[in-house]
Design an enzyme around this catalytic site. Structure first.
Site, PDB file in Angstrom:
ATOM      1  N   ASN A 128       1.022  -1.416   0.097  1.00 41.01           N
ATOM      2  CA  ASN A 128       0.216   0.173  -0.059  1.00 41.01           C
ATOM      3  C   ASN A 128       0.891   1.272  -0.094  1.00 41.01           C
ATOM      4  O   ASN A 128       1.497   1.651   1.043  1.00 41.01           O
ATOM      5  CB  ASN A 128      -1.039  -0.031   1.272  1.00 41.01           C
ATOM      6  CG  ASN A 128      -1.973   0.970   1.234  1.00 41.01           C
ATOM      7  OD1 ASN A 128      -1.671   2.041   0.401  1.00 41.01           O
ATOM      8  ND2 ASN A 128      -2.738   1.130   2.303  1.00 41.01           N
ATOM      9  N   ARG A 159      -2.285  -1.934  -3.582  1.00 36.55           N
ATOM     10  CA  ARG A 159      -3.432  -0.946  -3.377  1.00 36.55           C
ATOM     11  C   ARG A 159      -3.533   0.210  -4.324  1.00 36.55           C
ATOM     12  O   ARG A 159      -2.273   1.001  -4.158  1.00 36.55           O
ATOM     13  CB  ARG A 159      -3.649  -0.636  -2.153  1.00 36.55           C
ATOM     14  CG  ARG A 159      -4.897  -0.048  -1.731  1.00 36.55           C
ATOM     15  CD  ARG A 159      -5.169   0.394  -0.221  1.00 36.55           C
ATOM     16  NE  ARG A 159      -6.391   1.193  -0.072  1.00 36.55           N
ATOM     17  CZ  ARG A 159      -6.755   1.376   0.943  1.00 36.55           C
ATOM     18  NH1 ARG A 159      -5.949   1.643   2.193  1.00 36.55           N
ATOM     19  NH2 ARG A 159      -7.939   2.117   1.259  1.00 36.55           N
ATOM     20  N   HIS A 162     -12.726   3.014  -0.240  1.00 35.75           N
ATOM     21  CA  HIS A 162     -12.855   1.877   0.797  1.00 35.75           C
ATOM     22  C   HIS A 162     -13.461   0.682   0.103  1.00 35.75           C
ATOM     23  O   HIS A 162     -14.264  -0.019   1.160  1.00 35.75           O
ATOM     24  CB  HIS A 162     -13.616   2.500   2.058  1.00 35.75           C
ATOM     25  CG  HIS A 162     -13.001   3.473   2.877  1.00 35.75           C
ATOM     26  ND1 HIS A 162     -13.726   4.489   3.648  1.00 35.75           N
ATOM     27  CD2 HIS A 162     -11.630   3.781   2.933  1.00 35.75           C
ATOM     28  CE1 HIS A 162     -12.807   5.278   4.130  1.00 35.75           C
ATOM     29  NE2 HIS A 162     -11.500   4.771   3.877  1.00 35.75           N
ATOM     30  N   ARG A 199     -10.864  15.520   7.527  1.00 36.02           N
ATOM     31  CA  ARG A 199     -11.679  16.044   6.443  1.00 36.02           C
ATOM     32  C   ARG A 199     -12.878  16.143   6.819  1.00 36.02           C
ATOM     33  O   ARG A 199     -13.779  15.593   7.542  1.00 36.02           O
ATOM     34  CB  ARG A 199     -11.674  14.627   5.571  1.00 36.02           C
ATOM     35  CG  ARG A 199     -10.409  14.440   4.799  1.00 36.02           C
ATOM     36  CD  ARG A 199     -10.447  13.148   3.705  1.00 36.02           C
ATOM     37  NE  ARG A 199      -9.733  12.039   4.357  1.00 36.02           N
ATOM     38  CZ  ARG A 199      -9.646  10.829   3.790  1.00 36.02           C
ATOM     39  NH1 ARG A 199     -10.718  10.283   2.831  1.00 36.02           N
ATOM     40  NH2 ARG A 199      -8.889  10.028   4.327  1.00 36.02           N
ATOM     41  N   GLU A 222      -8.608  -5.171   4.922  1.00 38.47           N
ATOM     42  CA  GLU A 222      -8.009  -4.957   3.458  1.00 38.47           C
ATOM     43  C   GLU A 222      -7.186  -5.652   2.851  1.00 38.47           C
ATOM     44  O   GLU A 222      -7.148  -6.114   1.809  1.00 38.47           O
ATOM     45  CB  GLU A 222      -8.014  -3.400   3.511  1.00 38.47           C
ATOM     46  CG  GLU A 222      -9.434  -2.835   3.589  1.00 38.47           C
ATOM     47  CD  GLU A 222      -9.040  -1.283   3.924  1.00 38.47           C
ATOM     48  OE1 GLU A 222      -8.601  -0.718   4.649  1.00 38.47           O
ATOM     49  OE2 GLU A 222      -9.465  -0.327   3.101  1.00 38.47           O
TER      50      GLU A 222
END
Ligand code: AMP
Length: 396
Positions: A9, A89, A178, A239, A382
C-alpha cells in the site's frame, strides 16, 4: 507449502506492507516505511515472528524505500523466494477498473491517465509498482482499486446534478472509496446472521480516520458517501465530509485563498480536528466525558451526520436487515456505536449494551434479539481481502 502474497500500500510518503498466506489467512510479516522523500532519514519497521526491527536509512524515493524493505526480509526473514504475487492497493480506478487486474504496460498507462482524479495517490502507487516490478520481476503484480466495488453503483446514485457535458468531459461523478473494505465486511455478515448475501439489505459504516458508509442490496452497492474524491460524506479525522459546495467560492473570496489552500483546509484541517482540535476519537471521547464544549459539539455533529446517512440509506434500501460497524472507530468505540444506535429507535434498532461493551475479534452481533435490525461489529481486513482477490484472479 505456503503460497504467500506480498501486499503493498504505497502512499505519497509511506509504504505499508504485509506478507500474507491467503489460504491459512495468516500474516507472515508486516511493516511500515515512513518519511519517503524527506531530506532527513526515513523509518522502516519490520515485524515477523513476534519480533520487531527498525532502521532509519535515507529514503529518496519509493525504489530506495522498497530496497530497504527487501533488505529487512533478507536480514530477518521470511525469505521472499516463495512469493507468488504482489498485490498493489490502488486508490482511484475511475470507471475503468471494476475488478482487480494483472498489471501490464496498458494498465499503467490507464492509471497515468487517471492521475488528475487522484493527484496525490496515483503517482505514488505507479512509482511503487515500477519499483516492486524491478525488485520482484518474476511474479505477477496485481492492482486492486479502492473504487472497484462501487463501479456497480446505479446511475442515479453516481450522477451529480451538474451540467452533463461538463461532467462527461471531466469524468465528474461519484466513485466511492474504501470499496475493498465495504465488500469484505459485507461478505462476512451472512455467516453471522444466517441469511444469504443475496437476500440481505445492509448498511456498512467504515469509521476510521477516513470514514464512509454504504448501502448494499443483495451484495451490490446502491449508494456510498464518498464521491469524486474521498472528501465527501461523513465527518472524518481531518476531512470535512459534506459541506455546501458554495463554501469553496465563499472562502476563496473572504480569505483570499487559492484552490490548493482550500483543498488542503478541507482535507487536512477540518473534520474532528477542525471541530475539536483532536483527530483521534479516543481523545474526543475523553474530552466529551469532561464536558468540553468543542468536543460535545464535534461529537454531536459526527453522530448527527452518521444517523442522517443511515436513515437515508434505510429508505433507499426499503428494508434494513443489518447495520455493521467496522474500522478503527467502528470496531473499538462502544461509545460511538451506542450514540448512533440510541438515535435509531425509529428504525427498530435495539442495542444489547453488554454485547456492545464486550471485546470480541470475531464478527459478532451487538443488537438485542428483539431488534428489527441486526447490528454487528466486523473487523475489516483489507490486506487479507486483497491477497484473496489476487489469489482468485490468478487461479481463474
Ligand atoms: P483506522 O483509520 O481504521 O486505522 O482508524 C484509526 C482511528 O480509529 C484512530 O484515529 C482513532 O480515532 C480510532 N480508534 C482506534 N481505537 C479506538 C478506540 N478504542 N476508541 C475510539 N476510537 C478509536
Amino acid at each position: 507449502m505456503a503460497k504467500p502474497i506480498l501486499v503493498l500500500n504505497c502512499g505519497s510518503s509511506s509504504i505499508k506492507y504485509q506478507l500474507i498466506d491467503p489460504d491459512e489467512e495468516t500474516v507472515l510479516a508486516k511493516g511500515l516505511v515512513e518519511r519517503i522523500g524527506d531530506a532527513g532519514n526515513g523509518i522502516v519497521t519490520h515485524e515477523t515472528d513476534g519480533q520487531e526491527w527498525t532502521i532509519t536509512p535515507q529514503l529518496h524515493n519509493h525504489t530506495v524505500a522498497l530496497q530497504a524493505v527487501f533488505k529487512m526480509f533478507d536480514d530477518h526473514g521470511p525469505g521472499l523466494k516463495n512469493v507468488t504475487a504482489v498485490a498493489h492497493r490502488a486508490v482511484h480506478g475511475g470507471d475503468r477498473f471494476a475488478a482487480p487486474v494483472v498489471i501490464d504496460d496498458e494498465v499503467i498507462a490507464t492509471m497515468q491517465e487517471l492521475v488528475p482524479l487522484a493527484p496525490l495517490h496515483n503517482p505514488a502507487v505507479i512509482e511503487g509498482i515500477r519499483a516492486a516490478q524491478s525488485l520482484l520481476g518474476n511474479v505477477p503484480h496485481v492492482a486492486i482499486f479502492d473504487t472497484a466495488f462501487f463501479t456497480q453503483l446505479p446511475e442515479e446514485a453516481y450522477t451529480y446534478a451538474i451540467n452533463r457535458d461538463l461532467a462527461k468531459r471531466n469524468a465528474i461523478r461519484k466513485y466511492g472509496f474504501h470499496g475493498t473494505s465495504h465488500q469484505y465486511v459485507s461478505q462476512q455478515v451472512p455467516a453471522v446472521v444466517g441469511t444469504d448475501l443475496g437476500e440481505l439489505n445492509q448498511i456498512v459504516c467504515h469509521l476510521g480516520n477516513g470514514a464512509s458508509i454504504s448501502a448494499i442490496k443483495g451484495g451490490k452497492p446502491i449508494d456510498t458517501s464518498m464521491g469524486l474524491t474521498p472528501l465527501a460524506g461523513l465527518v472524518m479525522g481531518t476531512r470535512s465530509g459534506d459541506i455546501d459546495p458554495g463554501v469553496f467560492a465563499y472562502a476563496a473570496r473572504s480569505e483570499g485563498w487559492s484552490t490548493e489552500r482550500i483543498d488542503s483546509e478541507l482535507n487536512k484541517n477540518s473534520g474532528m480536528l477542525g471541530l475539536t482540535g483532536d483527530t483521534d476519537m479516543r481523545d474526543v471521547e475523553a474530552a466529551f466525558e469532561k464536558g468540553d464544549e468543542a468536543a460535545v459539539t464535534g461529537m454531536n455533529v459526527y453522530i448527527h451526520r452518521l444517523v442522517f446517512y443511515i436513515g437515508g440509506y434505510a429508505a433507499l434500501l426499503g428494508r434494513l436487515d443489518t447495520l455493521t460497524f467496522t474500522a478503527g472507530v467502528g470496531e473499538n468505540s462502544s461509545f460511538v456505536r451506542k450514540m448512533v444506535c440510541d438515535r435509531l429507535v425509529g428504525l427498530g434498532v435495539v442495542l444489547d449494551e453488554a454485547k456492545n461493551e464486550a471485546r470480541d475479534k470475531a464478527p459478532h452481533l451487538i443488537s438485542a434479539p428483539e431488534s428489527k435490525v441486526k447490528v454487528l461489529v466486523v473487523r475489516t481486513n483489507e490486506e487479507l481481502a486483497m491477497a484473496k482477490q489476487t489469489e482468485h484472479l490468478l487461479a481463474s
